[in-house]
Scaffold this motif. Structure first.
Motif, PDB file in Angstrom:
ATOM      1  N   ALA A 151      -0.625   0.652 -11.608  1.00 47.79           N
ATOM      2  CA  ALA A 151      -1.953   1.471 -11.948  1.00 47.79           C
ATOM      3  C   ALA A 151      -2.795   0.742 -13.674  1.00 47.79           C
ATOM      4  O   ALA A 151      -3.819   1.470 -13.310  1.00 47.79           O
ATOM      5  N   ALA A 152      -1.952  -0.510 -13.691  1.00 48.81           N
ATOM      6  CA  ALA A 152      -2.969  -0.920 -14.906  1.00 48.81           C
ATOM      7  C   ALA A 152      -3.718  -1.667 -14.510  1.00 48.81           C
ATOM      8  O   ALA A 152      -4.926  -2.083 -15.284  1.00 48.81           O
ATOM      9  N   LEU A 153      -3.156  -2.347 -13.095  1.00 48.91           N
ATOM     10  CA  LEU A 153      -4.347  -3.167 -12.623  1.00 48.91           C
ATOM     11  C   LEU A 153      -5.185  -2.451 -11.566  1.00 48.91           C
ATOM     12  O   LEU A 153      -6.381  -3.125 -11.611  1.00 48.91           O
ATOM     13  N   LEU A 154      -5.314  -1.359 -10.638  1.00 52.90           N
ATOM     14  CA  LEU A 154      -6.064  -1.112  -9.557  1.00 52.90           C
ATOM     15  C   LEU A 154      -6.101   0.565 -10.310  1.00 52.90           C
ATOM     16  O   LEU A 154      -5.287   1.396  -9.285  1.00 52.90           O
ATOM     17  N   GLY A 155      -6.971   0.938 -11.083  1.00 55.17           N
ATOM     18  CA  GLY A 155      -7.858   2.790 -11.068  1.00 55.17           C
ATOM     19  C   GLY A 155      -8.204   2.517  -9.465  1.00 55.17           C
ATOM     20  O   GLY A 155      -7.610   4.046  -9.379  1.00 55.17           O
ATOM     21  N   LYS A 156      -8.918   2.108  -8.389  1.00 52.09           N
ATOM     22  CA  LYS A 156      -8.925   2.755  -7.412  1.00 52.09           C
ATOM     23  C   LYS A 156      -8.837   1.388  -6.328  1.00 52.09           C
ATOM     24  O   LYS A 156      -8.106   0.908  -6.073  1.00 52.09           O
ATOM     25  N   VAL A 157      -8.053   2.220  -4.937  1.00 54.27           N
ATOM     26  CA  VAL A 157      -8.105   0.663  -4.354  1.00 54.27           C
ATOM     27  C   VAL A 157      -9.005   1.187  -2.678  1.00 54.27           C
ATOM     28  O   VAL A 157      -9.484   2.380  -2.608  1.00 54.27           O
ATOM     29  N   LYS A 158      -9.389   0.318  -2.150  1.00 52.18           N
ATOM     30  CA  LYS A 158     -10.357   0.235  -0.807  1.00 52.18           C
ATOM     31  C   LYS A 158      -9.123   0.490   0.824  1.00 52.18           C
ATOM     32  O   LYS A 158      -8.483   0.244   0.279  1.00 52.18           O
ATOM     33  N   LEU A 159      -9.330   2.436   1.276  1.00 49.62           N
ATOM     34  CA  LEU A 159      -8.574   2.431   1.989  1.00 49.62           C
ATOM     35  C   LEU A 159      -9.764   2.485   3.125  1.00 49.62           C
ATOM     36  O   LEU A 159     -11.206   2.005   2.940  1.00 49.62           O
ATOM     37  N   GLU A 160      -9.106   2.188   4.193  1.00 50.25           N
ATOM     38  CA  GLU A 160     -10.238   1.807   5.446  1.00 50.25           C
ATOM     39  C   GLU A 160     -10.725   3.726   4.864  1.00 50.25           C
ATOM     40  O   GLU A 160     -12.420   3.201   5.062  1.00 50.25           O
ATOM     41  N   ARG A 161     -10.704   4.693   4.802  1.00 48.39           N
ATOM     42  CA  ARG A 161     -11.455   5.983   4.387  1.00 48.39           C
ATOM     43  C   ARG A 161     -12.310   5.620   3.324  1.00 48.39           C
ATOM     44  O   ARG A 161     -12.528   6.981   2.620  1.00 48.39           O
ATOM     45  N   GLY A 162     -12.041   5.388   2.847  1.00 47.12           N
ATOM     46  CA  GLY A 162     -13.305   4.679   1.352  1.00 47.12           C
ATOM     47  C   GLY A 162     -12.108   4.546   0.355  1.00 47.12           C
ATOM     48  O   GLY A 162     -11.240   4.295   0.499  1.00 47.12           O
ATOM     49  N   LEU A 163     -12.740   4.552  -0.548  1.00 46.25           N
ATOM     50  CA  LEU A 163     -12.469   4.512  -2.322  1.00 46.25           C
ATOM     51  C   LEU A 163     -10.925   5.576  -2.030  1.00 46.25           C
ATOM     52  O   LEU A 163     -11.159   6.918  -2.268  1.00 46.25           O
ATOM     53  N   CYS A 164     -10.280   4.875  -2.940  1.00 44.81           N
ATOM     54  CA  CYS A 164      -9.114   6.126  -3.209  1.00 44.81           C
ATOM     55  C   CYS A 164      -8.058   5.631  -4.843  1.00 44.81           C
ATOM     56  O   CYS A 164      -7.740   4.670  -5.127  1.00 44.81           O
ATOM     57  N   ARG A 165      -8.249   7.109  -5.814  1.00 45.51           N
ATOM     58  CA  ARG A 165      -7.988   7.044  -6.446  1.00 45.51           C
ATOM     59  C   ARG A 165      -6.281   6.465  -6.662  1.00 45.51           C
ATOM     60  O   ARG A 165      -5.321   6.579  -6.232  1.00 45.51           O
ATOM     61  N   THR A 166      -6.010   6.144  -7.725  1.00 42.72           N
ATOM     62  CA  THR A 166      -4.420   6.029  -7.884  1.00 42.72           C
ATOM     63  C   THR A 166      -3.548   7.029  -9.159  1.00 42.72           C
ATOM     64  O   THR A 166      -4.181   7.160  -9.679  1.00 42.72           O
ATOM     65  N   ALA A 167      -2.267   7.049  -8.227  1.00 43.24           N
ATOM     66  CA  ALA A 167      -1.357   7.450  -9.509  1.00 43.24           C
ATOM     67  C   ALA A 167      -1.013   6.773 -10.554  1.00 43.24           C
ATOM     68  O   ALA A 167      -0.751   5.376 -10.824  1.00 43.24           O
ATOM     69  N   SER A 168      -1.455   7.301 -12.035  1.00 46.54           N
ATOM     70  CA  SER A 168      -1.129   6.686 -13.255  1.00 46.54           C
ATOM     71  C   SER A 168       0.326   6.283 -13.214  1.00 46.54           C
ATOM     72  O   SER A 168       0.329   5.681 -14.777  1.00 46.54           O
ATOM     73  N   GLU A 169       1.481   7.107 -13.444  1.00 48.07           N
ATOM     74  CA  GLU A 169       3.114   6.616 -13.175  1.00 48.07           C
ATOM     75  C   GLU A 169       3.355   4.656 -12.705  1.00 48.07           C
ATOM     76  O   GLU A 169       2.157   4.417 -12.773  1.00 48.07           O
ATOM     77  N   LEU A 170       4.434   4.732 -13.086  1.00 41.56           N
ATOM     78  CA  LEU A 170       5.002   3.432 -12.614  1.00 41.56           C
ATOM     79  C   LEU A 170       5.816   3.323 -11.941  1.00 41.56           C
ATOM     80  O   LEU A 170       6.873   4.151 -11.572  1.00 41.56           O
ATOM     81  N   PHE A 171       5.293   3.316 -10.489  1.00 45.58           N
ATOM     82  CA  PHE A 171       5.299   4.099  -9.109  1.00 45.58           C
ATOM     83  C   PHE A 171       5.649   2.704  -9.230  1.00 45.58           C
ATOM     84  O   PHE A 171       6.536   2.196  -7.555  1.00 45.58           O
ATOM     85  N   ALA A 172       4.857   1.534  -8.948  1.00 41.03           N
ATOM     86  CA  ALA A 172       5.603  -0.548  -8.226  1.00 41.03           C
ATOM     87  C   ALA A 172       4.376  -0.997  -9.078  1.00 41.03           C
ATOM     88  O   ALA A 172       4.025  -1.291 -10.127  1.00 41.03           O
ATOM     89  N   THR A 173       4.633  -2.051  -8.971  1.00 39.32           N
ATOM     90  CA  THR A 173       5.029  -3.361  -9.458  1.00 39.32           C
ATOM     91  C   THR A 173       4.931  -4.527  -8.846  1.00 39.32           C
ATOM     92  O   THR A 173       4.284  -4.780  -7.842  1.00 39.32           O
ATOM     93  N   THR A 174       3.466  -5.411  -9.871  1.00 37.24           N
ATOM     94  CA  THR A 174       3.245  -6.442  -9.030  1.00 37.24           C
ATOM     95  C   THR A 174       4.355  -7.231  -8.488  1.00 37.24           C
ATOM     96  O   THR A 174       4.258  -7.793  -6.995  1.00 37.24           O
ATOM     97  N   ALA A 175       5.699  -7.250  -8.026  1.00 38.02           N
ATOM     98  CA  ALA A 175       6.676  -8.359  -8.055  1.00 38.02           C
ATOM     99  C   ALA A 175       6.686  -7.327  -6.205  1.00 38.02           C
ATOM    100  O   ALA A 175       6.426  -7.985  -5.090  1.00 38.02           O
TER     101      ALA A 175
END
Lengths: 324, 324
Positions: free
Chosen positions: B173-197
């Motif tokens: 969440a600290a790296l990507l505020g939005k991600v690109k998906l087929e359907r368009g840009l999608c905002r991200t959740a600002s929790e600690l849900f996933a890490t670079t690992a």
């Protein structure tokens, strides 16, 4: 309207309660992700309040202690159904309607804003209902009493109807990759070192009693504690950075959050041809600033029903819908 | 060079050890912020290895369990000094030199990269030493054997000499505020849900054995677990998002991290008139891509000394400097 009809809004971090007459308002900090006390607290509420009817909305099913949303919904439902007599309980789904027996359980996911939108639509007519809570911001277009938002959090994140930032729990590293200081731009540390609650405490937008979430470092909720946490955002301690600079960083947090909110509201407004905002939640002050920037009409739920109801609006809306 | 001279690099999450002959390499996951086992583990190392001399560098003093850096340094120093005979221990400061008795204790803060830079300067001459570890990226200009970087993390964040992102622990969440998906840009959740690992595991850049930090949700380190965590970044579960889209998000994580790294390297390069990179750490693959984009000469510490030494380079450099 009476005190025996209650609404419950069960989120990942907080469970909120309101009676349909608005006289009883409760906020329980009840994280679902670690040895949750949700079952006990619901039983205690059942015994203490003896409600006649209970309307339930939820968002807690996304908590990462659950493998998927269905597992989360089943867990929350089982907690509710063992605390209250099931015949007295009604669930509101993501269309803002009471769920039929035969309905798909997944329709209960992330539906708290749908209850709010249903009541807001009745009260204010066509508008964008915006609720900035502790963790997230809902931006819900309402036309002819029906919300026009996506039905899942994922859909809404893609449609700018959900901005995952709130007034308390949001990691500042997710809001600000860089901050402006006198010496120039400074990158931020990507740890969970400080949250929006720290920034808004320093800016006087919330007081210590409204700081209802845990602190990032487990330390206190005083301004000095918050200043120390904000300094860590740039890996500094208080011997390295001046207090005025910390306050400037707090100001940049607000600026960033208001502009992200305004961007999302503007997109939703264009898609639906709406220019009126009904604002609820602890973060009404952010919505007001965003509305001013956009030049939109602004209705405050606090002004209409009172500040306490605004902070637990989905729970209040659920109770009101059940009492209709 | 021998196995009785060891270097210790004590960070907030990991403590690394290397002997000056490079034959002994150890990585201990030892978070300082909760009931740390650092004192016990250091004593165990002292008994098992019976080192003749110990060189110590640290960065763990920033951990938010400490009120300020000085408190953190004193704690780490007391752990070291009670495990090893103090006369055998030397500390390296932020100039990459052994600390004199009378020196200011604060000069020991965040000095692990200074040891690395000292050795890299001896071996490779003028260059930018870049070390992308589990949590952070050091970007250190070296001219005539001396590093030209700021002396504190705060200084370095302002000078693009420290980018607070690594290959394992960084919150997506600290790296990507939005991600690109087929359907368009999608905002991200600002929790600690996933890490670079999680992202680099899916991309095949690290394997499960290199995934040495805790997972965001406390679940396993398999690809399925990682996919589930990445889905949560957009509040989706696996019934809502296709696996190919998850892999695309992982690719965007790498793209964002490489471009942030290239931006910072470019700034440091211009300021110091350097166009050669010496790259170390688990994230050498990211540095290589950044170097290619910039058209800079690229030297791999893995290629020069071996992959294992690259991953614990500050500890190895400390040992080598003591053995000089």
């Amino acid at each position: 309207m009476n005190s025996k009809i209650i609404g419950l809004d069960i989120g990942g971090a907080n469970t909120k309660l309101a009676s349909s007459d608005g006289k009883i308002i409760e906020l329980h900090y009840l994280p679902l992700w670690k040895n949750t006390r949700l079952p006990e607290v619901l039983k205690e509420i059942a015994q203490r309040m003896q409600p006649e009817k209970i309307a339930v909305v939820m968002t807690g099913e996304l908590a990462d202690c659950f493998e998927d949303k269905e597992q989360g919904i089943r867990f929350i439902k089982s907690c509710v159904d063992s605390a209250f007599e099931p015949s007295k309980v009604s669930y509101i789904n993501s269309m803002g309607r009471f769920q039929r027996e035969a309905g798909d359980i997944r329709e209960l996911a992330a539906a708290n804003w749908a209850a709010s939108a249903r009541l807001a639509g009745k009260e204010f007519g066509d508008c964008i209902f915006v609720d900035v809570g502790s963790t997230t911001s809902d931006i819900i277009p309402i036309l002819s009493g029906e919300h026009k938002a996506g039905l899942t959090d994922f859909d809404r994140l893609c449609r700018s109807e959900l901005v995952y930032a709130g007034t308390l729990r949001t990691n500042l590293a997710a809001l600000l990759g860089k901050v402006k200081l006198e010496r120039g731009l400074c990158r931020t540390a990507s740890e969970l070192f400080a949250t929006t609650a720290d920034a808004y405490l320093l800016l006087g937008k919330i007081d210590e009693s409204a700081y209802t979430c845990e602190t990032a470092d487990g330390a206190g909720r005083s301004k000095t504690d918050a200043i120390r946490r904000l300094a860590r955002l740039v890996c500094a301690d208080l011997s390295e950075i001046r207090e005025e600079e910390i306050y400037e960083i707090a100001g940049q947090v607000k600026e960033k959050q208001v502009s992200a909110l305004a961007e999302a509201i503007s997109e939703v407004a264009k898609r639906n041809g709406l220019k009126k905002i009904a604002a609820a939640g602890l973060g009404e002050f952010l919505i007001k600033e965003a509305a001013e920037r956009l030049g939109f009409e602004f209705i405050s739920v606090s002004g209409h029903w009172g500040e306490e109801i605004s902070k637990v609006f989905p729970a209040y809306a659920a109770a009101r819908l059940l009492d209709a």
